[in-house]
Design a protein around this motif. Structure first.
Motif, PDB file in Angstrom:
ATOM      1  N   ILE A 286       0.782  -1.180   0.004  1.00 37.52           N
ATOM      2  CA  ILE A 286      -0.058   0.027  -0.010  1.00 37.52           C
ATOM      3  C   ILE A 286       0.881   1.302  -0.025  1.00 37.52           C
ATOM      4  N   CYS A 287       2.152   1.035  -0.260  1.00 39.98           N
ATOM      5  CA  CYS A 287       3.028   2.242   0.023  1.00 39.98           C
ATOM      6  C   CYS A 287       2.747   3.474  -1.168  1.00 39.98           C
ATOM      7  N   PHE A 288       2.630   3.043  -2.190  1.00 40.09           N
ATOM      8  CA  PHE A 288       2.426   4.020  -3.261  1.00 40.09           C
ATOM      9  C   PHE A 288       1.032   4.758  -3.169  1.00 40.09           C
ATOM     10  N   ALA A 289      -0.024   3.715  -2.872  1.00 33.06           N
ATOM     11  CA  ALA A 289      -1.257   4.582  -2.729  1.00 33.06           C
ATOM     12  C   ALA A 289      -1.564   5.384  -1.441  1.00 33.06           C
ATOM     13  N   VAL A 290      -0.504   4.951  -0.428  1.00 34.57           N
ATOM     14  CA  VAL A 290      -0.729   5.970   0.968  1.00 34.57           C
ATOM     15  C   VAL A 290       0.064   7.301   0.480  1.00 34.57           C
ATOM     16  N   ASN A 291       1.028   7.073  -0.365  1.00 34.38           N
ATOM     17  CA  ASN A 291       1.952   8.197  -0.939  1.00 34.38           C
ATOM     18  C   ASN A 291       1.168   9.414  -1.516  1.00 34.38           C
ATOM     19  N   VAL A 292       0.298   8.804  -2.599  1.00 33.61           N
ATOM     20  CA  VAL A 292      -0.684   9.261  -3.237  1.00 33.61           C
ATOM     21  C   VAL A 292      -1.639  10.218  -2.519  1.00 33.61           C
ATOM     22  N   VAL A 293      -2.236   9.613  -1.470  1.00 34.14           N
ATOM     23  CA  VAL A 293      -3.272  10.136  -0.739  1.00 34.14           C
ATOM     24  C   VAL A 293      -2.752  11.107   0.255  1.00 34.14           C
ATOM     25  N   SER A 294      -1.399  10.851   0.851  1.00 31.76           N
ATOM     26  CA  SER A 294      -0.830  12.024   1.779  1.00 31.76           C
ATOM     27  C   SER A 294      -0.297  13.144   1.276  1.00 31.76           C
ATOM     28  N   GLN A 295      -0.500  13.360  -0.054  1.00 34.10           N
ATOM     29  CA  GLN A 295      -0.007  14.500  -0.962  1.00 34.10           C
ATOM     30  C   GLN A 295      -1.233  15.407  -0.805  1.00 34.10           C
ATOM     31  N   HIS A 296      -2.263  15.034  -0.351  1.00 27.78           N
ATOM     32  CA  HIS A 296      -3.650  15.929  -0.357  1.00 27.78           C
ATOM     33  C   HIS A 296      -4.162  16.234   1.044  1.00 27.78           C
ATOM     34  N   MET A 297      -3.211  16.338   1.797  1.00 24.11           N
ATOM     35  CA  MET A 297      -3.576  16.530   3.396  1.00 24.11           C
ATOM     36  C   MET A 297      -4.262  18.013   3.522  1.00 24.11           C
ATOM     37  N   GLN A 298      -3.723  18.879   2.884  1.00 24.39           N
ATOM     38  CA  GLN A 298      -3.879  20.321   3.199  1.00 24.39           C
ATOM     39  C   GLN A 298      -5.405  20.422   2.688  1.00 24.39           C
ATOM     40  N   ALA A 299      -5.809  20.146   1.376  1.00 24.46           N
ATOM     41  CA  ALA A 299      -7.233  20.259   1.038  1.00 24.46           C
ATOM     42  C   ALA A 299      -7.795  19.235   0.427  1.00 24.46           C
ATOM     43  N   PRO A 300      -8.147  18.073   1.015  1.00 27.27           N
ATOM     44  CA  PRO A 300      -8.572  16.833   0.390  1.00 27.27           C
ATOM     45  C   PRO A 300      -9.981  16.947  -0.190  1.00 27.27           C
ATOM     46  N   THR A 301     -10.209  16.376  -1.312  1.00 25.61           N
ATOM     47  CA  THR A 301     -11.539  16.472  -1.984  1.00 25.61           C
ATOM     48  C   THR A 301     -12.296  14.974  -1.569  1.00 25.61           C
ATOM     49  N   LEU A 302     -13.563  14.829  -2.321  1.00 20.18           N
ATOM     50  CA  LEU A 302     -14.308  13.678  -2.053  1.00 20.18           C
ATOM     51  C   LEU A 302     -13.505  12.681  -2.683  1.00 20.18           C
ATOM     52  N   HIS A 303     -12.963  12.811  -3.906  1.00 18.82           N
ATOM     53  CA  HIS A 303     -12.246  11.857  -4.558  1.00 18.82           C
ATOM     54  C   HIS A 303     -11.211  11.215  -3.954  1.00 18.82           C
ATOM     55  N   HIS A 304     -10.375  12.036  -3.004  1.00 13.98           N
ATOM     56  CA  HIS A 304      -9.310  11.714  -2.240  1.00 13.98           C
ATOM     57  C   HIS A 304      -9.741  10.826  -1.144  1.00 13.98           C
ATOM     58  N   TRP A 305     -10.858  11.114  -0.651  1.00 14.35           N
ATOM     59  CA  TRP A 305     -11.544  10.236   0.440  1.00 14.35           C
ATOM     60  C   TRP A 305     -11.873   9.109  -0.056  1.00 14.35           C
ATOM     61  N   ASN A 306     -12.479   9.117  -1.260  1.00 13.32           N
ATOM     62  CA  ASN A 306     -12.619   7.502  -1.807  1.00 13.32           C
ATOM     63  C   ASN A 306     -11.613   6.799  -2.234  1.00 13.32           C
ATOM     64  N   MET A 307     -10.515   7.265  -2.527  1.00 14.00           N
ATOM     65  CA  MET A 307      -9.052   6.721  -2.447  1.00 14.00           C
ATOM     66  C   MET A 307      -8.569   5.935  -1.051  1.00 14.00           C
ATOM     67  N   VAL A 308      -8.830   6.868  -0.110  1.00 11.14           N
ATOM     68  CA  VAL A 308      -8.403   6.388   1.288  1.00 11.14           C
ATOM     69  C   VAL A 308      -9.555   5.136   1.441  1.00 11.14           C
ATOM     70  N   THR A 309     -10.837   5.158   1.200  1.00 10.57           N
ATOM     71  CA  THR A 309     -11.891   4.095   1.272  1.00 10.57           C
ATOM     72  C   THR A 309     -11.589   2.966   0.564  1.00 10.57           C
ATOM     73  N   ARG A 310     -10.939   3.007  -0.519  1.00  9.34           N
ATOM     74  CA  ARG A 310     -10.526   2.119  -1.395  1.00  9.34           C
ATOM     75  C   ARG A 310      -9.191   1.366  -0.548  1.00  9.34           C
ATOM     76  N   ILE A 311      -8.376   2.036  -0.309  1.00  5.58           N
ATOM     77  CA  ILE A 311      -7.344   1.401   0.606  1.00  5.58           C
ATOM     78  C   ILE A 311      -7.702   0.577   1.622  1.00  5.58           C
ATOM     79  N   LEU A 312      -8.856   1.023   2.295  1.00  2.27           N
ATOM     80  CA  LEU A 312      -9.394   0.438   3.786  1.00  2.27           C
ATOM     81  C   LEU A 312      -9.831  -0.936   2.957  1.00  2.27           C
ATOM     82  N   LYS A 313     -10.467  -0.809   2.280  1.00  2.00           N
ATOM     83  CA  LYS A 313     -11.456  -2.204   1.310  1.00  2.00           C
ATOM     84  C   LYS A 313     -10.182  -3.261   1.025  1.00  2.00           C
ATOM     85  N   TYR A 314      -9.276  -2.487   0.523  1.00  2.00           N
ATOM     86  CA  TYR A 314      -8.111  -3.582   0.129  1.00  2.00           C
ATOM     87  C   TYR A 314      -7.366  -4.101   1.502  1.00  2.00           C
TER      88      TYR A 314
END
Length: 490
Positions: A286-314
């Motif tokens: 999950i290293c790359f996926a976490v790297n991607v979502v961690s780049q949007h800590m300042q102003a995350p969108t719903l799309h980024h939250w859906n990416m986090v949810t996808r990691i949790l489902k994985y």
């Protein structure tokens, strides 16, 4: 604390201020979720301290988790013992250099002497200089015993002898002891018990949330309890599992109706991504996926939250997955590096990915966006090679502290012929003249015989999953090569 001579009573001098304190109560759990013990701790309100008056330097090193995995891999390959010790009230052992006063803690106030304060001789939890005081006390004690401090990692101490070597790795109050000198290990444990109030936890099984299972065939690292607790907190224990951390056609900066809509609970996003970052200690998948979502800590969108949810489902699909370290009885170093050229559609920066093996066991990996825009795929790959070069140089120095020499050049696998040519020859033309001097560290180490770049087909490039989202088939193949297994599955 009185038995430890933590303080002495007295009057508060003029011009000095006293720090207040409070009691903190916690419950300590075992790896299986059972209650281990109830714990009470007196904590000073360190935020009321003033720099230059009652504290100065605060820095104190802790063991790199890379070093922890290196020690575990060496212990597996060389059949070393692995023991764990825990220092009781570690910070109370450190001696204060500054003049610090504290008001009596709740329950110890003397109403007959309202002006009484405690002058502290030992550090207590909450003070800004407590970690530094404890590390200084422990390192001084070990150095006086004859141990040598590693320059590659200041929390690693080694004691070579005719019988073998004793290795100590320190993470605040948690201590790992390893080596092949059985008598020396026993003497070291006895010595530490005589100096500090310390608890012998036996063989290494649970360290910083990492579960360690060992057998004659090898060693298995996982964070199963941590993963299940995380899924339970966010209510994803019943979610439908996903086969990959990211969708095949993912784009972090996609433009759509929902993609630009801000995610309301930014704090929850940051907290959850922070926990996922800690989970990458044993989950390189999950290293790359976490790297991607961690780049949007300042102003995350719903799309980024859906990416986090996808990691949790994985993670729900394989919560017990971890790293298998086999007993291969060698200490050969190998590295793989790769780059995804202009992978970010927003700023067109490339992503660097690399992983390293010691004795056939995966020990370190990294996924990071490059700081500058590369003008060609060769340049992007060359920058990735430079990152891996510095990692391998550190490994070489670290292994030297264990008494392991690496006379042969370390193999570095790369899937770009042009980058290998730049590293091996003093190439100078329009494509390479702008590359910074620090990148040519690769060429210097190749000429010195430290590393040996080797061309590898893209299908065999194990660092590929650290640079981009991969398909299910590619993930399964590379996970097998990296040693990722799930022992909880039948």
């Amino acid at each position: 604390m009185e038995h430890n001579h933590t303080w002495e009573e007295g009057e508060l001098p003029k011009g000095k201020k006293a720090v207040t304190s409070k009691w903190v109560f916690t419950i300590k759990y075992k790896s299986n979720g059972d209650i281990e013990r109830y714990k009470a701790r007196l904590v000073a309100r360190g935020f009321t301290q003033t720099y230059g008056e009652d504290y100065r330097d605060t820095f104190a090193p802790v063991a790199k988790l890379h070093t922890v995995r290196v020690v575990l891999s060496l212990a597996t390959n060389l059949e070393w013992e692995l023991w764990q010790m825990d220092v009781k009230n570690a910070f109370l052992q450190g001696e204060l250099e500054e003049e610090v006063y504290m008001k009596p803690p709740p329950g110890l106030e003397d109403h007959n002497a309202p002006g009484k304060v405690f002058k502290l001789k030992k550090a207590i939890y909450g003070f800004k200089q407590s970690p530094r005081a404890w590390y200084h006390k422990l390192s001084t004690t070990l150095l006086d015993r004859g141990f040598k401090k590693s320059e590659a990692d200041n929390t690693l101490f080694t004691l070579p002898s005719k019988e073998g070597i004793v290795v100590i790795l320190v993470y605040v109050d948690d201590i790992i002891i390893s080596g092949n000198d059985k008598v020396g290990i026993q003497e070291t444990k006895t010595f530490l018990k005589s100096v500090f109030d310390i608890k012998d936890l036996g063989e290494l099984k649970y360290f910083l949330g990492i579960e360690v299972c060992r057998s004659k065939e090898g060693l298995f690292l996982s964070q199963r309890k941590y993963t299940l607790d995380l899924l339970s907190q966010v209510g994803k224990l019943g979610a439908k599992p996903a086969k990959t951390p990211l969708e095949d056609d993912y784009k972090a900066n996609r433009k759509g109706e929902l993609d630009n809509k801000p995610f309301e609970d930014v704090t929850q996003y940051r907290r959850l991504v922070g926990k996922l970052i800690y989970l990458t200690i044993t989950r390189p998948d999950i290293c790359f996926a976490v790297n991607v979502v961690s780049q949007h800590m300042q102003a995350p969108t719903l799309h980024h939250w859906n990416m986090v949810t996808r990691i949790l489902k994985y993670l729900k699909g394989a919560p017990g997955q971890g790293i298998w370290m086999g007993c291969n009885k060698n200490t050969e170093l190998v590295g793989y590096c790769d780059a995804d050229y202009a992978g970010d559609t927003k700023d067109r920066r490339s992503t660097t990915g690399y992983c390293t093996f010691i004795g056939g066991n995966l020990v370190t990996w990294r996924s990071k966006k490059q700081k500058v825009v590369s003008l060609s795929s060769a340049e992007a790959e060359y920058r990735a090679m430079r990152k891996l070069t510095t990692e391998l140089m550190w490994f070489k120095a670290l292994l030297k502290d264990f008494g392991i020499d690496t006379p042969k050049p370390i193999t570095m696998h790369c899937d770009n012929q042009a980058a290998i040519h730049i590293a091996s020859n003093s190439v100078f033309h329009e494509r390479t003249k702008h590359i910074e001097v620090d990148c040519h560290k690769v060429r210097e180490q190749v000429q010195l015989g430290v590393i040996l770049p080797c061309y590898t087909e893209s299908e065999e490039q194990l660092a590929d999953i650290f640079t981009k989202g991969a398909s299910t088939k590619v993930c399964e193949y590379i996970h097998h090569k990296l040693g990722l297994v799930d022992l909880s599955r039948p």
